[in-house]
Write a protein that holds these residues in place. Structure first.
Motif, mmCIF file in Angstrom:
data_model
loop_
_atom_site.group_PDB
_atom_site.id
_atom_site.type_symbol
_atom_site.label_atom_id
_atom_site.label_comp_id
_atom_site.label_asym_id
_atom_site.label_seq_id
_atom_site.Cartn_x
_atom_site.Cartn_y
_atom_site.Cartn_z
ATOM 1 N N GLY A 127 -17.250 31.365 -19.398
ATOM 2 C CA GLY A 127 -17.373 30.357 -18.456
ATOM 3 C C GLY A 127 -17.204 29.172 -18.783
ATOM 4 N N LEU A 128 -16.389 28.987 -19.914
ATOM 5 C CA LEU A 128 -15.966 27.345 -20.207
ATOM 6 C C LEU A 128 -14.926 26.883 -19.376
ATOM 7 C CD1 LEU A 128 -15.874 27.772 -23.995
ATOM 8 C CD2 LEU A 128 -17.622 26.607 -22.902
ATOM 9 N N PRO A 129 -14.741 25.554 -18.880
ATOM 10 C CA PRO A 129 -13.739 24.801 -18.327
ATOM 11 C C PRO A 129 -12.491 25.216 -19.117
ATOM 12 C CG PRO A 129 -15.636 23.258 -18.885
ATOM 13 C CD PRO A 129 -15.705 24.521 -19.648
ATOM 14 N N ARG A 130 -11.439 25.792 -18.127
ATOM 15 C CA ARG A 130 -10.138 25.973 -18.849
ATOM 16 C C ARG A 130 -9.525 24.853 -19.504
ATOM 17 N NH1 ARG A 130 -6.213 30.763 -16.467
ATOM 18 N NH2 ARG A 130 -4.457 30.542 -18.251
ATOM 19 N N PRO A 131 -8.897 24.863 -20.704
ATOM 20 C CA PRO A 131 -8.398 23.706 -21.314
ATOM 21 C C PRO A 131 -6.820 23.569 -20.926
ATOM 22 C CG PRO A 131 -8.495 25.510 -22.660
ATOM 23 C CD PRO A 131 -9.398 26.093 -21.578
ATOM 24 N N GLU A 132 -6.142 22.460 -21.062
ATOM 25 C CA GLU A 132 -4.774 22.377 -21.092
ATOM 26 C C GLU A 132 -3.987 22.680 -22.526
ATOM 27 O OE1 GLU A 132 -1.210 21.478 -19.109
ATOM 28 O OE2 GLU A 132 -3.239 21.648 -18.318
ATOM 29 N N PRO A 133 -3.114 23.938 -22.696
ATOM 30 C CA PRO A 133 -2.653 24.363 -23.662
ATOM 31 C C PRO A 133 -1.467 23.488 -24.327
ATOM 32 C CG PRO A 133 -1.990 25.697 -22.276
ATOM 33 C CD PRO A 133 -2.993 24.890 -21.473
ATOM 34 N N GLN A 134 -1.360 23.384 -25.359
ATOM 35 C CA GLN A 134 -0.004 22.367 -26.056
ATOM 36 C C GLN A 134 -0.157 21.030 -25.420
ATOM 37 O OE1 GLN A 134 0.902 24.318 -28.531
ATOM 38 N NE2 GLN A 134 -0.004 26.254 -27.827
ATOM 39 N N LEU A 161 -22.137 31.918 -29.704
ATOM 40 C CA LEU A 161 -22.531 30.792 -30.552
ATOM 41 C C LEU A 161 -21.138 29.961 -30.523
ATOM 42 C CD1 LEU A 161 -23.979 29.506 -32.635
ATOM 43 C CD2 LEU A 161 -22.975 30.751 -34.318
ATOM 44 N N LEU A 162 -19.994 30.265 -30.572
ATOM 45 C CA LEU A 162 -19.051 29.284 -30.358
ATOM 46 C C LEU A 162 -19.073 28.555 -28.967
ATOM 47 C CD1 LEU A 162 -16.371 27.987 -31.262
ATOM 48 C CD2 LEU A 162 -15.087 29.954 -30.625
ATOM 49 N N ALA A 163 -19.128 29.333 -27.840
ATOM 50 C CA ALA A 163 -19.233 28.868 -26.557
ATOM 51 C C ALA A 163 -20.399 27.763 -26.555
ATOM 52 C CB ALA A 163 -19.290 29.824 -25.578
ATOM 53 N N SER A 164 -21.331 28.081 -27.157
ATOM 54 C CA SER A 164 -22.585 27.192 -26.950
ATOM 55 C C SER A 164 -22.451 25.926 -27.663
ATOM 56 C CB SER A 164 -23.877 27.531 -27.617
ATOM 57 O OG SER A 164 -24.952 26.894 -27.649
ATOM 58 N N ARG A 165 -21.837 25.968 -29.001
ATOM 59 C CA ARG A 165 -21.290 24.753 -29.579
ATOM 60 C C ARG A 165 -20.263 23.862 -28.810
ATOM 61 N NH1 ARG A 165 -20.790 27.486 -35.780
ATOM 62 N NH2 ARG A 165 -23.177 27.542 -35.697
ATOM 63 N N ILE A 166 -19.376 24.402 -28.302
ATOM 64 C CA ILE A 166 -18.495 23.629 -27.631
ATOM 65 C C ILE A 166 -19.025 23.025 -26.179
ATOM 66 C CG2 ILE A 166 -16.336 24.093 -25.887
ATOM 67 C CD1 ILE A 166 -15.364 26.171 -27.846
ATOM 68 N N ARG A 167 -19.741 23.875 -25.771
ATOM 69 C CA ARG A 167 -20.568 23.105 -24.456
ATOM 70 C C ARG A 167 -21.399 22.042 -24.882
ATOM 71 N NH1 ARG A 167 -21.880 28.656 -23.168
ATOM 72 N NH2 ARG A 167 -20.557 29.250 -21.256
ATOM 73 N N GLY A 168 -21.985 22.094 -26.047
ATOM 74 C CA GLY A 168 -22.820 21.049 -26.825
ATOM 75 C C GLY A 168 -22.097 19.486 -26.811
ATOM 76 N N VAL A 169 -20.827 20.039 -27.534
ATOM 77 C CA VAL A 169 -19.859 18.932 -27.579
ATOM 78 C C VAL A 169 -19.510 18.233 -26.389
ATOM 79 C CG1 VAL A 169 -17.615 18.156 -28.366
ATOM 80 C CG2 VAL A 169 -18.987 19.706 -29.968
ATOM 81 N N MET A 170 -19.226 19.068 -25.354
ATOM 82 C CA MET A 170 -18.675 18.409 -24.020
ATOM 83 C C MET A 170 -19.947 17.564 -23.341
ATOM 84 S SD MET A 170 -16.738 21.604 -22.344
ATOM 85 C CE MET A 170 -15.156 22.056 -22.945
ATOM 86 N N ALA A 171 -20.990 18.318 -23.710
ATOM 87 C CA ALA A 171 -22.369 17.724 -22.928
ATOM 88 C C ALA A 171 -22.572 16.186 -23.735
ATOM 89 C CB ALA A 171 -23.557 18.374 -23.103
ATOM 90 N N ALA A 172 -22.286 16.321 -24.826
ATOM 91 C CA ALA A 172 -22.569 14.894 -25.720
ATOM 92 C C ALA A 172 -21.599 13.848 -25.396
ATOM 93 C CB ALA A 172 -22.440 15.207 -27.141
#
Length: 325
Positions: free
Chosen positions: A223-230, A308-319
């Protein structure tokens, strides 16, 4: 991993023509059954399947995909003449990276027949009619066409490995999304329709590796925001300085997938691994300097712990959000 805009083709599969030998062939050359057995035990021959053999040194240097192709030729050698390689076995002939598929079982369908045949531990014959336009010859063997084969994989595989197949075919310009969608529409009553719909929504020809395919599936599942590739990054003069694997521009975050394949594909001629890693570090620092964004780097091992990876990515985004990114 940030890199210049260029691509390098995968090494082609081995030419497997005429490598598979039947027991009858060996007997015709004067070998007895006992001699064949001794050659197998010594490693001179490898038994691909019952009554089918290949030279031991050939088998030992084959990739998993090429071993599947040898097994497929062993199946075809003893199957009905109208038998066509389909599903995973058709995709294996197209020399694209695959992941998460059972390569120990050959898939076939009889052309112009709704009969399947007898199942075996290493062979799944499917029911279904293959029209002439659904069949082509690749590497000397009859296979279902690319779009048909991609759809067939959707009916026997989970979403993630099926997405890898579709994206690798799309990125190699061997498949288009309209062609795949047409196959899905033609076979709506086949099993796997839910997989097909989801893969069509997630598929993206811009993704360049199996690792990137798996990460975009992780993004969906978590359920992460979909990123822009390349995503392309330019300097103050408008020069392209890097293309990052994924970026969330509105969040000020970009992500690079570090896979072993990239370490060989994007190293310059004569460049050592240490020099390459230093060059990548400097480019990452330049991107951060130009954009002010945060860089995330992940590897294959991170995909084994998706929550765990998704949690860490969410943490960076929140920061980043708290800092007003």
């Amino acid at each position: 991993m940030m890199r210049p805009v260029r691509t390098t083709p995968f090494h082609p599969s081995q030419d497997l023509a005429a490598l598979v030998r039947l027991r009858s062939d060996l007997r015709a050359e004067g070998l007895s059954d006992n001699q064949i057995t001794r050659l197998v035990r010594s490693g001179v021959l490898h038994r691909v399947r019952h009554g089918t053999y290949v030279a031991g040194d050939v088998w030992n240097r084959c990739s998993v995909e090429d071993r599947h192709r040898l097994l497929a030729r062993g199946v075809l050698a003893r199957a009905h003449p109208s038998t066509v390689l389909t599903h995973v076995s058709s995709v294996a002939e197209r020399d694209i990276p695959m992941w998460g598929l059972n390569m120990a079982v050959v898939h076939t369908t009889r052309g112009q027949s709704d009969r399947a045949g007898r199942h075996a531990s290493d062979w799944t014959p499917h029911r279904g009619v293959l029209a002439d336009e659904d069949i082509e010859v690749v590497n000397g063997v009859p296979v279902s066409t690319t779009a048909r084969a991609a759809f067939e994989v959707l009916t026997v595989a989970a979403v993630e490995p099926a997405l890898v197949v579709v994206n690798r075919l799309l990125h190699a310009s061997r498949l288009t999304l309209p062609a795949l969608a047409e196959q899905v529409g033609r076979h709506q009553r086949w099993p796997g329709s839910l997989t097909a719909d989801l893969v069509l929504r997630l598929a993206d020809p811009r993704l360049e590796s199996v690792g990137e395919d798996r990460f975009i599936y992780l993004v969906y599942r978590q359920g992460l925001p979909r990123p822009e590739p390349q995503f392309e990054v330019f300097d103050e003069s408008g020069n392209l300085v890097a293309r990052v694997d994924f970026a969330w521009p509105e969040l000020g975050v970009f992500l690079e997938f570090d896979g072993r394949e990239k370490y060989t594909r994007y190293r310059l001629p004569g460049e050592t691994l240490e020099d390459y890693l230093m060059r990548e570090k400097e480019r990452a620092e330049l991107v951060c300097l130009l954009t002010g964004w945060t860089c995330l780097r992940i590897s294959w091992s991170d995909l084994l712990r998706p929550e765990l990876l998704a949690s860490r990515i969410r943490g960076v985004m929140a920061a980043r959000a708290r800092r007003g990114a």
